[in-house]
Design an enzyme around this catalytic site. Structure first.
Site, PDB file in Angstrom:
ATOM      1  N   GLU A 231       6.397  -7.621 -12.383  1.00 24.51           N
ATOM      2  CA  GLU A 231       6.314  -6.824 -13.614  1.00 24.51           C
ATOM      3  C   GLU A 231       5.857  -5.440 -13.191  1.00 24.51           C
ATOM      4  O   GLU A 231       4.693  -5.266 -12.802  1.00 24.51           O
ATOM      5  CB  GLU A 231       5.308  -7.431 -14.595  1.00 24.51           C
ATOM      6  CG  GLU A 231       5.726  -8.773 -15.137  1.00 24.51           C
ATOM      7  CD  GLU A 231       6.843  -8.694 -16.166  1.00 24.51           C
ATOM      8  OE1 GLU A 231       7.544  -9.700 -16.337  1.00 24.51           O
ATOM      9  OE2 GLU A 231       7.021  -7.623 -16.788  1.00 24.51           O
ATOM     10  N   CYS A 265       1.767  -0.074 -19.350  1.00 22.41           N
ATOM     11  CA  CYS A 265       3.118  -0.044 -18.778  1.00 22.41           C
ATOM     12  C   CYS A 265       4.162   0.273 -19.824  1.00 22.41           C
ATOM     13  O   CYS A 265       5.172   0.880 -19.529  1.00 22.41           O
ATOM     14  CB  CYS A 265       3.431  -1.359 -18.075  1.00 22.41           C
ATOM     15  SG  CYS A 265       3.196  -2.799 -19.122  1.00 22.41           S
TER      16      CYS A 265
HETATM   17  P1  NDP Z   1      -0.580  -1.218  -7.633  1.00 22.64           P
HETATM   18  O1  NDP Z   1       0.830  -1.562  -7.397  1.00 22.64           O
HETATM   19  O2  NDP Z   1      -1.199  -0.121  -6.872  1.00 22.64           O
HETATM   20  O3  NDP Z   1      -1.522  -2.500  -7.384  1.00 22.64           O
HETATM   21  C1  NDP Z   1      -1.305  -3.725  -8.043  1.00 22.64           C
HETATM   22  C2  NDP Z   1      -2.041  -4.834  -7.301  1.00 22.64           C
HETATM   23  O4  NDP Z   1      -1.455  -5.013  -6.012  1.00 22.64           O
HETATM   24  C3  NDP Z   1      -3.509  -4.511  -7.048  1.00 22.64           C
HETATM   25  O5  NDP Z   1      -4.252  -5.721  -7.124  1.00 22.64           O
HETATM   26  C4  NDP Z   1      -3.479  -3.983  -5.629  1.00 22.64           C
HETATM   27  O6  NDP Z   1      -4.715  -4.077  -4.992  1.00 22.64           O
HETATM   28  C5  NDP Z   1      -2.466  -4.920  -5.012  1.00 22.64           C
HETATM   29  N1  NDP Z   1      -1.847  -4.425  -3.783  1.00 22.64           N
HETATM   30  C6  NDP Z   1      -1.841  -3.146  -3.280  1.00 22.64           C
HETATM   31  N2  NDP Z   1      -1.119  -3.104  -2.139  1.00 22.64           N
HETATM   32  C7  NDP Z   1      -0.658  -4.374  -1.911  1.00 22.64           C
HETATM   33  C8  NDP Z   1       0.156  -4.970  -0.898  1.00 22.64           C
HETATM   34  N3  NDP Z   1       0.652  -4.253   0.106  1.00 22.64           N
HETATM   35  N4  NDP Z   1       0.425  -6.294  -1.001  1.00 22.64           N
HETATM   36  C9  NDP Z   1      -0.049  -7.034  -2.020  1.00 22.64           C
HETATM   37  N5  NDP Z   1      -0.819  -6.524  -3.007  1.00 22.64           N
HETATM   38  C10 NDP Z   1      -1.126  -5.215  -2.960  1.00 22.64           C
HETATM   39  O7  NDP Z   1      -0.692  -0.970  -9.208  1.00 22.64           O
HETATM   40  P2  NDP Z   1      -1.910  -0.379  -9.999  1.00 22.64           P
HETATM   41  O8  NDP Z   1      -3.100  -1.256  -9.820  1.00 22.64           O
HETATM   42  O9  NDP Z   1      -1.986   1.074  -9.711  1.00 22.64           O
HETATM   43  O10 NDP Z   1      -1.420  -0.608 -11.522  1.00 22.64           O
HETATM   44  C11 NDP Z   1      -0.703   0.327 -12.246  1.00 22.64           C
HETATM   45  C12 NDP Z   1       0.771  -0.029 -12.222  1.00 22.64           C
HETATM   46  O11 NDP Z   1       0.970  -1.302 -12.824  1.00 22.64           O
HETATM   47  C13 NDP Z   1       1.605   0.927 -13.053  1.00 22.64           C
HETATM   48  O12 NDP Z   1       2.772   1.272 -12.357  1.00 22.64           O
HETATM   49  C14 NDP Z   1       1.973   0.106 -14.280  1.00 22.64           C
HETATM   50  O13 NDP Z   1       3.136   0.489 -14.935  1.00 22.64           O
HETATM   51  C15 NDP Z   1       2.093  -1.255 -13.700  1.00 22.64           C
HETATM   52  N6  NDP Z   1       1.983  -2.243 -14.763  1.00 22.64           N
HETATM   53  C16 NDP Z   1       3.087  -2.992 -15.130  1.00 22.64           C
HETATM   54  C17 NDP Z   1       3.008  -3.872 -16.201  1.00 22.64           C
HETATM   55  C18 NDP Z   1       4.171  -4.717 -16.619  1.00 22.64           C
HETATM   56  O14 NDP Z   1       3.956  -5.726 -17.274  1.00 22.64           O
HETATM   57  N7  NDP Z   1       5.396  -4.343 -16.301  1.00 22.64           N
HETATM   58  C19 NDP Z   1       1.789  -4.009 -16.957  1.00 22.64           C
HETATM   59  C20 NDP Z   1       0.734  -3.160 -16.527  1.00 22.64           C
HETATM   60  C21 NDP Z   1       0.826  -2.335 -15.434  1.00 22.64           C
HETATM   61  P3  NDP Z   1      -5.763  -2.858  -5.087  1.00 22.64           P
HETATM   62  O15 NDP Z   1      -5.672  -2.225  -6.429  1.00 22.64           O
HETATM   63  O16 NDP Z   1      -7.038  -3.574  -4.902  1.00 22.64           O
HETATM   64  O17 NDP Z   1      -5.362  -1.932  -4.008  1.00 22.64           O
END
Ligand code: NDP
Length: 479
Positions: A231, A265
């Site tokens: 997502e 999002c």
């Molecule tokens: P990120 O993609 O930066 O991070 C998401 C999660 O992935 C976090 O727990 C992060 O850890 C983890 N992560 C980071 N790098 C890796 C990796 N290489 N492998 C596995 N996991 C990893 O997103 P954000 O936290 O910045 O969230 C915002 C984004 O989420 C926006 O783009 C938003 O649109 C999207 N979103 C989508 C939704 C949907 O339903 N379509 C709903 C809500 C948000 P850590 O943060 O600890 O680095």
């Protein structure tokens, strides 16, 4: 491994720490969850419902604390304070829906193609589901996947964002009050490498986050040949037609764009307004935007809070600067304000925007409202669909029928008509698929979302005679 500081979005200061899990710790937790999962699955959905009902009671008793912890993580978004109740609604909904969803998957019939063969179904849970969740709506976006996975009979290992871990810690105090649940539901904290370690242990992954990280997750899952459900972000358009009620349109656009500081999002990220009403719409929007108050003095007062993740403010400021450089006008807001260490942005309305600007192409994730005029419906649809994303879209027109006719031409999974921000209304009913970069995999809400966590087996019983190969004849031979 050392500890990681967690920043308070209201002060900009570290006021919490987490200890990132090592690969060995992730593997150890995964092994313990795997060991407990067969008993959890063997309980059947009715047995699991009994355990989840007890958990619902524990969440109810701590609903206010959960809301406070979520608000601490996010900086005081209005929805944060409701998270305890939203979690109760999530568990309560699945208590009703999970038995029906399992029943709908059952099959026991004679085969239409081989009438002597009885076909029975059996569903088997993926033993261990990994859930990786983002910092916006940190609890809701973790539990949207974790709760149905648990009802399905899976064990769940959650990796919340390192930026917003507090609410998960409070939630797990309620999980530990229900030992059967605690044996199959656990979490690990840390940044991206901990997420990768979870992918290395799980049998299927649910990821919510950005497109770049989603790609990395998809690649890592592909290497292991495990399913992943992604997502991702959005760049959600709203079309306002010539016939729309201006008051309704401006009110809906404002809320859809700035709610939770635009860190949603499915926020409205770009607005297309018929040229005949463009100026009047923009004037009304700016007037209404002026009434939106920051919650800097009191997290429970005001309409929008600080950026949950401080550096997100720089991304938003970069989009505004890029737009201005290319000719856009900022009519209100536009400046990041530092108040008490928190970083805020008031609703920012821009005109004179075009599709060569980042603010019209990339996810901004802030309270920005770029407005562009269009001449006819064909152009509005073309502009709205000119995106790599396809999460949601909105149409506000003179009548619902007019809005629907346009909405049916838009490429997005959720189409909101005569309003914006209606995603919550489809909880428990229909899941929808995302278009383009916004997602990949089966729907995450609605009864069919349970299917993501189950594999279906077919048991085929021959009730008639077995075929004798010596009676097989080639066509034309031996007739
Ligand atoms: P990120 O993609 O930066 O991070 C998401 C999660 O992935 C976090 O727990 C992060 O850890 C983890 N992560 C980071 N790098 C890796 C990796 N290489 N492998 C596995 N996991 C990893 O997103 P954000 O936290 O910045 O969230 C915002 C984004 O989420 C926006 O783009 C938003 O649109 C999207 N979103 C989508 C939704 C949907 O339903 N379509 C709903 C809500 C948000 P850590 O943060 O600890 O680095």
């Amino acid at each position: 491994m050392g500890t990681l500081d967690v920043i308070n979005p209201r002060t900009g200061q570290a006021d919490h720490t987490i200890k990132p899990a090592s690969c060995e710790e992730v593997a150890g937790k995964a092994a313990a969850l795997r060991e407990a999962q067969p008993a959890w699955e063997a309980m059947g959905v009715e047995g699991r419902c009994g355990v989840m009902a007890r958990w619902l009671g524990a969440v109810k008793a701590r609903a206010a604390d959960i809301g406070e912890a979520d608000a601490h993580d996010t900086g005081g978004c209005h929805t944060s304070y409701l998270q305890g109740f939203i979690t109760m609604g999530n568990i309560g909904g699945w208590l009703e829906d999970a038995p029906k969803a399992f029943a709908a998957l059952e099959y026991d019939e004679m085969s239409p193609s081989m009438p002597s063969v009885r076909v029975q179904s059996q569903v088997v849970a993926f033993p261990l589901v990994g859930v990786i969740s983002p910092w916006n709506a940190p609890l809701m976006l973790a539990l949207l996947d974790a709760i149905p996975a648990l009802f399905a009979g899976c064990a769940v290992l959650l990796k919340p964002s390192e930026i917003t871990p507090r609410v998960i810690e409070t939630l797990f105090e309620t999980v530990r009050e229900v030992p059967e649940l605690a044996s199959v539901f656990d979490y690990v904290t840390g940044a991206g490498e901990v997420g990768q370690a979870v992918i290395g242990e799980a049998d299927t992954i649910c990821f919510t986050g950005s497109v770049p990280t989603g790609r990395k997750v998809a690649v890592a899952c592909a290497e292991r040949l495990i399913p992943c459900h992604l997502e991702l972000g959005g760049k959600d358009p709203c079309i306002v037609t010539e016939t729309a009620d201006l008051e309704r349109a401006a009110t809906a656009v404002l809320r859809g764009a700035v709610y939770a500081t635009g860190q949603v999002c499915y926020s409205v990220e770009r607005v297309y307004v018929h040229e005949s009403i463009h100026d009047a719409f923009v004037a009304l929007l700016v007037e209404k935007a002026g009434d939106v108050r920051l919650n800097a003095d009191d997290p429970r007062a005001g309409h929008i809070g600080p950026f949950t993740h401080g550096p997100q403010a720089d991304i938003v400021a970069g989009h505004i600067a890029d737009a201005v450089e290319k000719g856009a006008r900022v009519l209100c807001g536009g400046q990041i304000e530092e108040i008490g260490g928190g970083r805020y942005l008031r609703p920012t309305v821009l005109t004179g925007v075009s599709h060569d600007m980042a603010i019209m192409q990339d996810e901004t994730f802030g309270p920005t409202i770029p407005v562009m005029a269009y001449a006819d419906t064909e152009e509005a649809v073309r502009l709205a669909n000119d995106t790599n994303f396809g999460l949601t879209a909105s149409v506000i027109a003179g009548t619902a029928e007019e809005a629907e006719a346009i909405g049916r031409q838009l490429n997005a999974g959720g189409i909101f008509l005569q309003d914006t921000f209606l995603t919550f209304a489809k909880m428990r009913t229909f899941g929808s698929d995302s278009f383009g970069w916004s997602g990949h995999g089966s729907p995450r809400i609605g009864p069919e979302s349970l299917r993501r966590f189950l594999r279906r087996k077919s048991l085929l019983t021959q009730t008639g005679e077995v075929a004798d190969i010596r009676n097989d004849h080639h066509l034309g031979e031996g007739a």
